[in-house]
Scaffold this active site. Structure first.
Site, PDB file in Angstrom:
ATOM      1  N   GLU A 102      81.062 141.496  50.611  1.00 59.53           N
ATOM      2  CA  GLU A 102      81.901 140.445  51.196  1.00 59.53           C
ATOM      3  C   GLU A 102      82.758 139.822  50.096  1.00 59.53           C
ATOM      4  O   GLU A 102      82.216 139.241  49.136  1.00 59.53           O
ATOM      5  CB  GLU A 102      81.022 139.369  51.842  1.00 59.53           C
ATOM      6  CG  GLU A 102      81.803 138.195  52.425  1.00 59.53           C
ATOM      7  CD  GLU A 102      80.895 137.067  52.914  1.00 59.53           C
ATOM      8  OE1 GLU A 102      79.696 137.072  52.598  1.00 59.53           O
ATOM      9  OE2 GLU A 102      81.406 136.179  53.622  1.00 59.53           O
ATOM     10  N   ASN A 108      89.443 132.193  48.175  1.00 59.78           N
ATOM     11  CA  ASN A 108      89.814 130.804  48.456  1.00 59.78           C
ATOM     12  C   ASN A 108      91.303 130.649  48.211  1.00 59.78           C
ATOM     13  O   ASN A 108      91.778 130.998  47.115  1.00 59.78           O
ATOM     14  CB  ASN A 108      89.000 129.847  47.568  1.00 59.78           C
ATOM     15  CG  ASN A 108      87.548 129.738  48.033  1.00 59.78           C
ATOM     16  OD1 ASN A 108      87.302 129.359  49.173  1.00 59.78           O
ATOM     17  ND2 ASN A 108      86.605 130.100  47.184  1.00 59.78           N
ATOM     18  N   GLU A 115      77.816 149.008  38.744  1.00 60.60           N
ATOM     19  CA  GLU A 115      76.998 150.100  38.213  1.00 60.60           C
ATOM     20  C   GLU A 115      77.161 151.317  39.113  1.00 60.60           C
ATOM     21  O   GLU A 115      77.079 151.202  40.350  1.00 60.60           O
ATOM     22  CB  GLU A 115      75.522 149.681  38.173  1.00 60.60           C
ATOM     23  CG  GLU A 115      74.600 150.732  37.596  1.00 60.60           C
ATOM     24  CD  GLU A 115      73.156 150.255  37.558  1.00 60.60           C
ATOM     25  OE1 GLU A 115      72.672 149.690  38.550  1.00 60.60           O
ATOM     26  OE2 GLU A 115      72.524 150.436  36.504  1.00 60.60           O
TER      27      GLU A 115
HETATM   28  C1  LIG Z   1      80.452 135.133  57.094  1.00 57.24           C
HETATM   29  C2  LIG Z   1      79.252 134.888  56.188  1.00 57.24           C
HETATM   30  O1  LIG Z   1      78.850 136.115  55.626  1.00 57.24           O
HETATM   31  C3  LIG Z   1      79.556 133.963  55.057  1.00 57.24           C
HETATM   32  O2  LIG Z   1      79.215 134.239  53.913  1.00 57.24           O
HETATM   33  S1  LIG Z   1      80.331 132.480  55.425  1.00 57.24           S
HETATM   34  C4  LIG Z   1      79.574 131.436  54.159  1.00 57.24           C
HETATM   35  C5  LIG Z   1      80.484 130.337  53.728  1.00 57.24           C
HETATM   36  N1  LIG Z   1      81.672 130.858  53.084  1.00 57.24           N
HETATM   37  C6  LIG Z   1      82.712 130.047  52.834  1.00 57.24           C
HETATM   38  O3  LIG Z   1      82.751 128.896  53.198  1.00 57.24           O
HETATM   39  C7  LIG Z   1      83.841 130.705  52.045  1.00 57.24           C
HETATM   40  C8  LIG Z   1      84.721 129.699  51.346  1.00 57.24           C
HETATM   41  C9  LIG Z   1      83.988 128.782  50.370  1.00 57.24           C
HETATM   42  N2  LIG Z   1      84.963 127.910  49.744  1.00 57.24           N
HETATM   43  C10 LIG Z   1      83.282 129.584  49.264  1.00 57.24           C
HETATM   44  O4  LIG Z   1      83.918 129.827  48.207  1.00 57.24           O
HETATM   45  O5  LIG Z   1      82.131 129.979  49.480  1.00 57.24           O
HETATM   46  C11 LIG Z   1      79.710 129.442  52.778  1.00 57.24           C
HETATM   47  O6  LIG Z   1      78.893 128.669  53.192  1.00 57.24           O
HETATM   48  N3  LIG Z   1      79.930 129.632  51.443  1.00 57.24           N
HETATM   49  C12 LIG Z   1      79.138 128.890  50.471  1.00 57.24           C
HETATM   50  C13 LIG Z   1      78.413 129.841  49.547  1.00 57.24           C
HETATM   51  O7  LIG Z   1      77.852 129.380  48.549  1.00 57.24           O
HETATM   52  O8  LIG Z   1      78.437 131.053  49.822  1.00 57.24           O
HETATM   53 NI    NI Z   2      78.144 135.964  53.644  1.00 55.45          NI
END
Ligand SMILES: C[C@@H](O)C(=O)SC[C@H](NC(=O)CC[C@H](N)C(=O)O)C(=O)NCC(=O)O
Ligand code: NI
Length: 146
Positions: free
Chosen positions: A62, A66, A123
């Protein structure tokens, strides 16, 4: 419990897709644009056997982008993403031909390391037994760290 994905934050979507898809052969399988949160999620599947199709149960990568730039100080606590390849020498040669630095060449016929555009270590491990030692790999020096 089933392992679903590993998330890494990226700073450049085009550069990351060029590296992971065009050069490493991964496929984009899902994309989420979140206007409110101002971020994009891109899910990649590792390359798959063209005859068998994608392994739907295999974990994904994934990529989180941002829209507003922020620093991502790299901690040694995160090590690497590992992928199995059918031919470590051919894979590394193909990557070199596409301009990818092989930070840790497969001198042992088994393990190599490269880095993503954001410095994430990748890796590459030979499927099954190690390949016979072969040049130029056997005498190829490391390129930096990984
Ligand atoms: C769809 C699912 O697999 C996710 O990972 S969504 C998790 C969510 N992601 C975000 O908010 C992305 C933007 C955020 N600014 C970031 O950089 O993570 C989330 O809760 N992320 C927090 C984390 O620590 O992963
Ligand atoms: Ni995720």
């Amino acid at each position: 419990m089933r392992y679903l994905h590993t998330m890494i934050r990226i700073t450049d979507v085009d550069a990351s897709l060029e590296f992971f898809c065009t050069k490493l052969g991964m496929k984009e399988v899902r994309r989420i644009e979140n206007e409110k949160g101002r971020f994009t999620l891109i899910f990649l599947a590792a390359s798959h056997d063209e005859n068998q199709g994608r392994n739907e149960s295999a974990p994904l990568l994934e990529l989180t982008y941002n829209w507003d730039p922020e620093p991502y100080p790299g901690g040694r606590n995160f090590g690497h993403l590992a992928y199995e390849v059918d031919d470590i020498y051919q894979t590394c040669q193909d990557l070199m031909d596409k301009g990818v630095t092989i930070n840790r060449p497969p001198r042992d016929g088994y393990m190599a390391f490269i880095k993503s555009p954001d410095g994430i270590s990748i890796e590459l491990l030979q499927k099954g037994a190690a390949r016979e030692e072969a040049e130029p790999w056997a005498s190829m020096p490391n390129s930096g760290s990984w």
